[in-house]
Design an enzyme around this catalytic site. Structure first.
Site, PDB file in Angstrom:
ATOM      1  N   GLU A 159     -10.741   6.385   1.676  1.00  0.00           N
ATOM      2  CA  GLU A 159     -10.164   5.333   0.808  1.00  0.00           C
ATOM      3  C   GLU A 159     -11.031   4.079   0.869  1.00  0.00           C
ATOM      4  O   GLU A 159     -11.920   3.960   1.709  1.00  0.00           O
ATOM      5  CB  GLU A 159      -8.752   4.968   1.284  1.00  0.00           C
ATOM      6  CG  GLU A 159      -7.631   5.666   0.534  1.00  0.00           C
ATOM      7  CD  GLU A 159      -7.398   5.081  -0.853  1.00  0.00           C
ATOM      8  OE1 GLU A 159      -8.032   4.079  -1.215  1.00  0.00           O
ATOM      9  OE2 GLU A 159      -6.583   5.655  -1.586  1.00  0.00           O
ATOM     10  N   ARG A 189       2.830  -0.479   5.631  1.00  0.00           N
ATOM     11  CA  ARG A 189       1.421  -0.693   5.963  1.00  0.00           C
ATOM     12  C   ARG A 189       0.697  -1.183   4.729  1.00  0.00           C
ATOM     13  O   ARG A 189       1.158  -1.010   3.607  1.00  0.00           O
ATOM     14  CB  ARG A 189       0.778   0.592   6.486  1.00  0.00           C
ATOM     15  CG  ARG A 189       0.668   1.724   5.467  1.00  0.00           C
ATOM     16  CD  ARG A 189      -0.393   2.717   5.932  1.00  0.00           C
ATOM     17  NE  ARG A 189      -0.409   3.962   5.218  1.00  0.00           N
ATOM     18  CZ  ARG A 189      -1.144   4.208   4.126  1.00  0.00           C
ATOM     19  NH1 ARG A 189      -1.876   3.241   3.593  1.00  0.00           N
ATOM     20  NH2 ARG A 189      -1.145   5.388   3.550  1.00  0.00           N
ATOM     21  N   ASN A 237      -2.237  -1.012   1.952  1.00  0.00           N
ATOM     22  CA  ASN A 237      -2.948   0.058   1.261  1.00  0.00           C
ATOM     23  C   ASN A 237      -4.186  -0.567   0.612  1.00  0.00           C
ATOM     24  O   ASN A 237      -4.899  -1.315   1.270  1.00  0.00           O
ATOM     25  CB  ASN A 237      -2.019   0.789   0.283  1.00  0.00           C
ATOM     26  CG  ASN A 237      -2.550   2.168  -0.051  1.00  0.00           C
ATOM     27  OD1 ASN A 237      -2.948   2.893   0.849  1.00  0.00           O
ATOM     28  ND2 ASN A 237      -2.585   2.534  -1.310  1.00  0.00           N
ATOM     29  N   GLU A 281       5.604   6.366   5.197  1.00  0.00           N
ATOM     30  CA  GLU A 281       5.518   7.779   4.803  1.00  0.00           C
ATOM     31  C   GLU A 281       6.280   8.566   5.866  1.00  0.00           C
ATOM     32  O   GLU A 281       5.767   8.838   6.949  1.00  0.00           O
ATOM     33  CB  GLU A 281       4.041   8.207   4.725  1.00  0.00           C
ATOM     34  CG  GLU A 281       3.858   9.600   4.177  1.00  0.00           C
ATOM     35  CD  GLU A 281       2.410   9.933   3.803  1.00  0.00           C
ATOM     36  OE1 GLU A 281       1.520   9.067   3.954  1.00  0.00           O
ATOM     37  OE2 GLU A 281       2.191  11.072   3.361  1.00  0.00           O
ATOM     38  N   ASN A 290      -2.172   0.124  -5.464  1.00  0.00           N
ATOM     39  CA  ASN A 290      -3.473   0.738  -5.686  1.00  0.00           C
ATOM     40  C   ASN A 290      -4.202   0.053  -6.833  1.00  0.00           C
ATOM     41  O   ASN A 290      -3.662  -0.829  -7.486  1.00  0.00           O
ATOM     42  CB  ASN A 290      -3.301   2.234  -5.974  1.00  0.00           C
ATOM     43  CG  ASN A 290      -3.484   3.058  -4.708  1.00  0.00           C
ATOM     44  OD1 ASN A 290      -4.469   2.895  -3.993  1.00  0.00           O
ATOM     45  ND2 ASN A 290      -2.525   3.922  -4.412  1.00  0.00           N
ATOM     46  N   ASP A 338      -4.578   6.328  -8.471  1.00  0.00           N
ATOM     47  CA  ASP A 338      -4.997   5.808  -7.169  1.00  0.00           C
ATOM     48  C   ASP A 338      -6.010   4.676  -7.392  1.00  0.00           C
ATOM     49  O   ASP A 338      -5.859   3.912  -8.339  1.00  0.00           O
ATOM     50  CB  ASP A 338      -5.497   6.957  -6.279  1.00  0.00           C
ATOM     51  CG  ASP A 338      -5.237   6.669  -4.806  1.00  0.00           C
ATOM     52  OD1 ASP A 338      -5.267   5.493  -4.428  1.00  0.00           O
ATOM     53  OD2 ASP A 338      -5.024   7.618  -4.026  1.00  0.00           O
TER      54      ASP A 338
HETATM   55  O1  LIG Z   1      -4.435   6.936  -1.330  1.00  0.00           O
HETATM   56  C1  LIG Z   1      -3.630   6.000  -1.195  1.00  0.00           C
HETATM   57  O2  LIG Z   1      -3.640   4.997  -1.874  1.00  0.00           O
HETATM   58  C2  LIG Z   1      -2.607   6.093  -0.135  1.00  0.00           C
HETATM   59  O3  LIG Z   1      -3.112   5.535   1.006  1.00  0.00           O
HETATM   60  C3  LIG Z   1      -2.172   7.491   0.068  1.00  0.00           C
HETATM   61  O4  LIG Z   1      -1.172   7.521   1.005  1.00  0.00           O
HETATM   62  C4  LIG Z   1      -1.754   8.136  -1.228  1.00  0.00           C
HETATM   63  O5  LIG Z   1      -1.563   7.197  -2.238  1.00  0.00           O
HETATM   64  C5  LIG Z   1      -0.537   8.947  -1.078  1.00  0.00           C
HETATM   65  O6  LIG Z   1      -0.770   9.876  -0.104  1.00  0.00           O
HETATM   66  C6  LIG Z   1      -0.106   9.570  -2.368  1.00  0.00           C
HETATM   67  O7  LIG Z   1       0.834  10.559  -2.178  1.00  0.00           O
HETATM   68 ZN   LIG Z   2      -5.400   4.398  -2.834  1.00  0.00          ZN
END
Ligand SMILES: O=C(O)[C@H](O)[C@@H](O)[C@H](O)[C@H](O)CO
Ligand SMILES: [Zn+2]
EC number: 3.1.1.17
Length: 304
Positions: free
Chosen positions: A16, A106, A108, A126, A159, A211
């Site tokens: 990521e 958390r 992201n 999660e 995201n 994403d």
């Molecule tokens: O990739 C990301 O932005 C998160 O950190 C992940 O956790 C995914 O979004 C998630 O797993 C989707 O189901």
């Molecule tokens: Zn992501």
């Protein structure tokens, strides 16, 4: 020229937050569930990582401070010092802590804006693979002096995140809304306003979720289609799907432009086995060339 794809690193569990450091000509990214920050140098092919105590979800260099980065560790933004070698990263200080009232949240995705402010979103816990506490996340702006401003609430998974200065636009995705959101953006204040959806997966028969994303110099978005095996090229001004580029990984997580001419798209992916085994090259970082598009240099953060 048809796009060409190559895996440039071995698989990680949840790649990521790719950040291309244009000065250094190196790609930084994280693997959230391996607790690692990663560095890949195209010129040498070297891929190194350093393990931390907590989940990093982004890594952004701090302007003017060589080897210093802002990263997240769970609900904190911290400064680390890392020379890019194997397991040499040290936490230097905490810059900010958010969501104290939702301790299992958390961070992201996050990016630095054109003035070096950090835009960083959070997400809910999660509690089982792929199952999240919903509507618990928020989007924050953390200014160079460390002051923290809440910009949006009730977010499932933060995201996306990119800016179009010509359009005065900020693009964001709450993944489980399956849409891309546009805000008006004021570069002088860092304020965002007037959110509206400019693209919806359901209008284009797309599977999976939205994403990470990046923007090219034409103002088009390059969006990681998690659970969709592809990167999407989207014109957010017209709400048009321009291209679908297949990636040999189901869980495509994010993308950024890099390379000396900023015309290489680096794409991160995951191999979280949530029911079905994800085999290599899933989890690798890929390099896409021949896209006929260029990005902007990624911004640094300017924490004092
Ligand atoms: O990739 C990301 O932005 C998160 O950190 C992940 O956790 C995914 O979004 C998630 O797993 C989707 O189901
Ligand atoms: Zn992501």
């Amino acid at each position: 020229m048809a796009p060409e794809l190559k895996a440039v690193t071995g698989p990680v569990t949840l790649g990521e937050g790719p950040h291309w450091d244009h000065e250094e000509q190196a790609l930084y990214f994280v693997s959230i569930f391996d607790y690692t920050v990663n560095k890949y140098v195209p010129e040498t092919g070297k891929h190194t990582k350093a393990k931390l105590e907590g989940m990093p979800t982004f890594i952004i260099p701090i302007e003017g401070k060589k080897h210093h980065f802002a990263i997240s560790l769970n609900r904190k933004v911290v400064e680390i010092e890392w020379d890019g070698e194997e397991n040499t990263a040290k936490v230097v200080r905490t810059i900010a802590e958010v969501d104290q009232d939702v301790p299992n949240n958390r961070f992201n995705d996050a990016k630095a804006d054109p003035r070096g402010r950090l835009f960083a979103g959070t997400m809910g816990h999660e509690y089982a693979p792929g199952k999240f506490d919903l509507k618990k996340g928020s989007l924050y702006r953390i200014d160079p002096d460390g002051s923290t401003h809440k910009l949006a609430t009730d977010i499932d998974i933060s995201n996306g995140l990119c800016w179009d200065l010509d359009e005065k636009a900020f693009y964001f995705a709450d993944s489980f809304e399956y849409t891309i959101r546009r805000y008006d953006y004021d570069v002088n204040t860092g304020n965002i306003s007037n959110p509206r959806n400019v693209f919806a997966y359901k209008d284009h028969q797309l599977e999976g979720i939205v994403d990470g994303m990046t923007i090219d110099t034409d103002g088009n978005l390059w969006v990681a289609n998690f659970d969709g095996n592809r990167v999407l090229k989207i014109d957010p001004k017209k709400g048009k799907l321009l291209e679908k580029i297949p990636i040999p990984a189901l869980q495509v997580t994010s993308a950024t432009f890099g390379g000396p001419a900023l015309d290489v798209l680096y794409v991160t992916s995951a191999c979280m086995n949530r029911g079905e085994e994800q085999l290599p090259p899933a989890g690798s970082t890929f390099k896409l060339t021949g896209l006929n598009a260029k990005g902007h240099p990624n911004n640094y953060v300017r924490f004092q």
